[in-house]
Design a protein around this motif. Structure first.
Motif, PDB file in Angstrom:
ATOM      1  N   CYS A  46      18.014  11.718  32.163  1.00 29.37           N
ATOM      2  CA  CYS A  46      17.089  12.801  31.796  1.00 29.37           C
ATOM      3  C   CYS A  46      16.858  12.831  30.288  1.00 29.37           C
ATOM      4  CB  CYS A  46      17.633  14.152  32.254  1.00 29.37           C
ATOM      5  SG  CYS A  46      17.604  14.391  34.030  1.00 29.37           S
ATOM      6  N   PHE A  47      17.940  12.685  29.522  1.00 31.47           N
ATOM      7  CA  PHE A  47      17.835  12.704  28.069  1.00 31.47           C
ATOM      8  C   PHE A  47      16.950  11.562  27.581  1.00 31.47           C
ATOM      9  CE2 PHE A  47      19.071  11.469  23.824  1.00 31.47           C
ATOM     10  CZ  PHE A  47      19.031  12.677  23.144  1.00 31.47           C
ATOM     11  N   MET A  48      17.195  10.360  28.070  1.00 31.27           N
ATOM     12  CA  MET A  48      16.433   9.192  27.623  1.00 31.27           C
ATOM     13  C   MET A  48      14.952   9.323  28.011  1.00 31.27           C
ATOM     14  SD  MET A  48      18.501   7.219  25.915  1.00 31.27           S
ATOM     15  CE  MET A  48      17.924   5.519  25.952  1.00 31.27           C
ATOM     16  N   ILE A  49      14.682   9.859  29.194  1.00 33.07           N
ATOM     17  CA  ILE A  49      13.290  10.073  29.612  1.00 33.07           C
ATOM     18  C   ILE A  49      12.622  11.070  28.672  1.00 33.07           C
ATOM     19  CG2 ILE A  49      11.813  11.048  31.424  1.00 33.07           C
ATOM     20  CD1 ILE A  49      13.915   9.901  33.457  1.00 33.07           C
ATOM     21  N   PHE A  50      13.303  12.175  28.390  1.00 31.03           N
ATOM     22  CA  PHE A  50      12.745  13.203  27.509  1.00 31.03           C
ATOM     23  C   PHE A  50      12.445  12.626  26.125  1.00 31.03           C
ATOM     24  CE2 PHE A  50      12.686  16.713  24.560  1.00 31.03           C
ATOM     25  CZ  PHE A  50      11.978  17.699  25.247  1.00 31.03           C
ATOM     26  N   LEU A 110      18.391  17.896  19.657  1.00 30.13           N
ATOM     27  CA  LEU A 110      19.171  18.272  20.838  1.00 30.13           C
ATOM     28  C   LEU A 110      18.737  19.639  21.344  1.00 30.13           C
ATOM     29  CD1 LEU A 110      22.838  17.110  20.175  1.00 30.13           C
ATOM     30  CD2 LEU A 110      21.080  16.032  21.556  1.00 30.13           C
ATOM     31  N   ARG A 111      18.383  20.517  20.448  1.00 32.56           N
ATOM     32  CA  ARG A 111      17.936  21.856  20.840  1.00 32.56           C
ATOM     33  C   ARG A 111      16.700  21.777  21.746  1.00 32.56           C
ATOM     34  NH1 ARG A 111      19.370  26.491  18.716  1.00 32.56           N
ATOM     35  NH2 ARG A 111      20.071  25.467  16.811  1.00 32.56           N
ATOM     36  N   ASP A 112      15.743  20.916  21.377  1.00 34.78           N
ATOM     37  CA  ASP A 112      14.537  20.758  22.193  1.00 34.78           C
ATOM     38  C   ASP A 112      14.883  20.257  23.594  1.00 34.78           C
ATOM     39  OD1 ASP A 112      12.967  21.592  20.074  1.00 34.78           O
ATOM     40  OD2 ASP A 112      12.336  19.555  19.505  1.00 34.78           O
ATOM     41  N   VAL A 113      15.757  19.271  23.652  1.00 34.27           N
ATOM     42  CA  VAL A 113      16.166  18.718  24.950  1.00 34.27           C
ATOM     43  C   VAL A 113      16.919  19.782  25.746  1.00 34.27           C
ATOM     44  CG1 VAL A 113      17.435  16.908  26.151  1.00 34.27           C
ATOM     45  CG2 VAL A 113      16.289  16.390  23.988  1.00 34.27           C
ATOM     46  N   SER A 114      17.836  20.464  25.090  1.00 35.40           N
ATOM     47  CA  SER A 114      18.647  21.480  25.745  1.00 35.40           C
ATOM     48  C   SER A 114      17.783  22.582  26.350  1.00 35.40           C
ATOM     49  CB  SER A 114      19.633  22.086  24.746  1.00 35.40           C
ATOM     50  OG  SER A 114      20.365  23.135  25.335  1.00 35.40           O
ATOM     51  N   GLU A 115      16.845  23.081  25.573  1.00 35.22           N
ATOM     52  CA  GLU A 115      15.973  24.157  26.057  1.00 35.22           C
ATOM     53  C   GLU A 115      15.069  23.694  27.185  1.00 35.22           C
ATOM     54  OE1 GLU A 115      13.994  25.606  22.552  1.00 35.22           O
ATOM     55  OE2 GLU A 115      15.814  26.570  21.797  1.00 35.22           O
ATOM     56  N   SER A 116      14.555  22.495  27.082  1.00 41.83           N
ATOM     57  CA  SER A 116      13.643  21.972  28.101  1.00 41.83           C
ATOM     58  C   SER A 116      14.351  21.609  29.397  1.00 41.83           C
ATOM     59  CB  SER A 116      12.917  20.737  27.558  1.00 41.83           C
ATOM     60  OG  SER A 116      12.174  20.122  28.573  1.00 41.83           O
ATOM     61  N   GLN A 117      15.533  21.002  29.291  1.00 43.03           N
ATOM     62  CA  GLN A 117      16.213  20.471  30.456  1.00 43.03           C
ATOM     63  C   GLN A 117      17.320  21.376  31.000  1.00 43.03           C
ATOM     64  OE1 GLN A 117      15.075  17.448  31.884  1.00 43.03           O
ATOM     65  NE2 GLN A 117      13.479  17.984  30.433  1.00 43.03           N
ATOM     66  N   GLY A 118      17.672  22.415  30.267  1.00 46.01           N
ATOM     67  CA  GLY A 118      18.728  23.321  30.720  1.00 46.01           C
ATOM     68  C   GLY A 118      20.107  22.690  30.687  1.00 46.01           C
ATOM     69  N   ILE A 119      20.337  21.833  29.698  1.00 45.22           N
ATOM     70  CA  ILE A 119      21.632  21.166  29.523  1.00 45.22           C
ATOM     71  C   ILE A 119      22.233  21.691  28.222  1.00 45.22           C
ATOM     72  CG2 ILE A 119      22.827  18.951  29.328  1.00 45.22           C
ATOM     73  CD1 ILE A 119      20.270  17.642  30.531  1.00 45.22           C
ATOM     74  N   SER A 120      23.518  22.029  28.239  1.00 47.95           N
ATOM     75  CA  SER A 120      24.131  22.580  27.031  1.00 47.95           C
ATOM     76  C   SER A 120      24.133  21.550  25.895  1.00 47.95           C
ATOM     77  CB  SER A 120      25.555  23.051  27.305  1.00 47.95           C
ATOM     78  OG  SER A 120      26.441  21.951  27.351  1.00 47.95           O
ATOM     79  N   ILE A 121      24.008  22.048  24.678  1.00 42.18           N
ATOM     80  CA  ILE A 121      24.019  21.173  23.504  1.00 42.18           C
ATOM     81  C   ILE A 121      25.354  20.439  23.413  1.00 42.18           C
ATOM     82  CG2 ILE A 121      24.034  21.154  20.980  1.00 42.18           C
ATOM     83  CD1 ILE A 121      21.786  23.221  21.060  1.00 42.18           C
ATOM     84  N   LYS A 122      26.451  21.114  23.723  1.00 47.99           N
ATOM     85  CA  LYS A 122      27.792  20.478  23.683  1.00 47.99           C
ATOM     86  C   LYS A 122      27.832  19.252  24.598  1.00 47.99           C
ATOM     87  CE  LYS A 122      31.303  22.420  21.444  1.00 47.99           C
ATOM     88  NZ  LYS A 122      31.499  21.991  20.096  1.00 47.99           N
ATOM     89  N   TYR A 123      27.295  19.409  25.803  1.00 48.74           N
ATOM     90  CA  TYR A 123      27.301  18.295  26.756  1.00 48.74           C
ATOM     91  C   TYR A 123      26.384  17.181  26.269  1.00 48.74           C
ATOM     92  CZ  TYR A 123      28.288  16.376  31.401  1.00 48.74           C
ATOM     93  OH  TYR A 123      28.733  15.608  32.443  1.00 48.74           O
ATOM     94  N   LEU A 124      25.233  17.555  25.715  1.00 52.88           N
ATOM     95  CA  LEU A 124      24.317  16.549  25.173  1.00 52.88           C
ATOM     96  C   LEU A 124      24.946  15.791  24.003  1.00 52.88           C
ATOM     97  CD1 LEU A 124      20.897  18.428  25.282  1.00 52.88           C
ATOM     98  CD2 LEU A 124      21.579  16.443  26.654  1.00 52.88           C
ATOM     99  N   GLU A 125      25.755  16.472  23.208  1.00 50.95           N
ATOM    100  CA  GLU A 125      26.438  15.798  22.099  1.00 50.95           C
ATOM    101  C   GLU A 125      27.369  14.707  22.611  1.00 50.95           C
ATOM    102  OE1 GLU A 125      28.243  19.139  20.132  1.00 50.95           O
ATOM    103  OE2 GLU A 125      26.519  19.437  18.808  1.00 50.95           O
TER     104      GLU A 125
END
Length: 141
Positions: free
Chosen positions: A12-16, A28-43
């Motif tokens: 999902c991250f790579m697609i975004f 990361l904030r843009d991805v987090s808000e759009s995809q509903g994934i926590s920033i910590k997990y995205l990090e």
């Protein structure tokens, strides 16, 4: 083989990023808000993807992440291997075989090769195009 949330979110991250970077960094904030994934997990996910050379990162107000190579040069297998390790089915035949029991090892190896082949055949570009097509659907009940 079970794909974890880390594996699913990495795709999902790579697609975004592929859809929204236009050569710029995606936060990361843009991805987090759009995809509903926590920033910590995205990090955690971006650390793995960056270490593997799949992403370029930059710090600061205009920083974030972007792809390190053209979108068509990534395969789903390459992305998933970073977060999942191997992609083969995990099968245990239980140690010593019982009398008359037939090994299915070759079957599982063949399945693993088929899965690997399919995942190698799907590029990030394919996933981006599929994702764009799904956004045009309107679901009404």
């Amino acid at each position: 083989m079970e794909i974890s949330t880390r594996g699913r979110y990495s795709l999902c991250f790579m697609i975004f990023v592929a859809q929204h970077s236009n050569g710029n960094f995606v936060s990361l904030r843009d991805v987090s808000e759009s995809q509903g994934i926590s920033i910590k997990y995205l990090e955690q996910i971006t650390a793995l993807l960056s270490k593997a050379g799949l992403l370029v990162s930059a710090r600061g107000p205009a920083g974030g992440y972007k792809l390190s190579k053209p979108v068509e040069q990534y395969s789903a297998a390459e992305i998933l291997r970073v977060t999942e390790g191997h992609l083969a089915p995990e099968v245990s035949e239980g140690g010593a075989k019982k009398k008359g029991q037939i090994s299915t090892r070759r079957f599982w190896e063949g399945l693993g090769k088929a899965i690997e082949g399919f995942l190698e055949s799907v590029s990030l570009k394919d996933l981006v195009e599929q994702s764009a097509g799904e956004e045009n659907y309107v679901y009404v009940i």
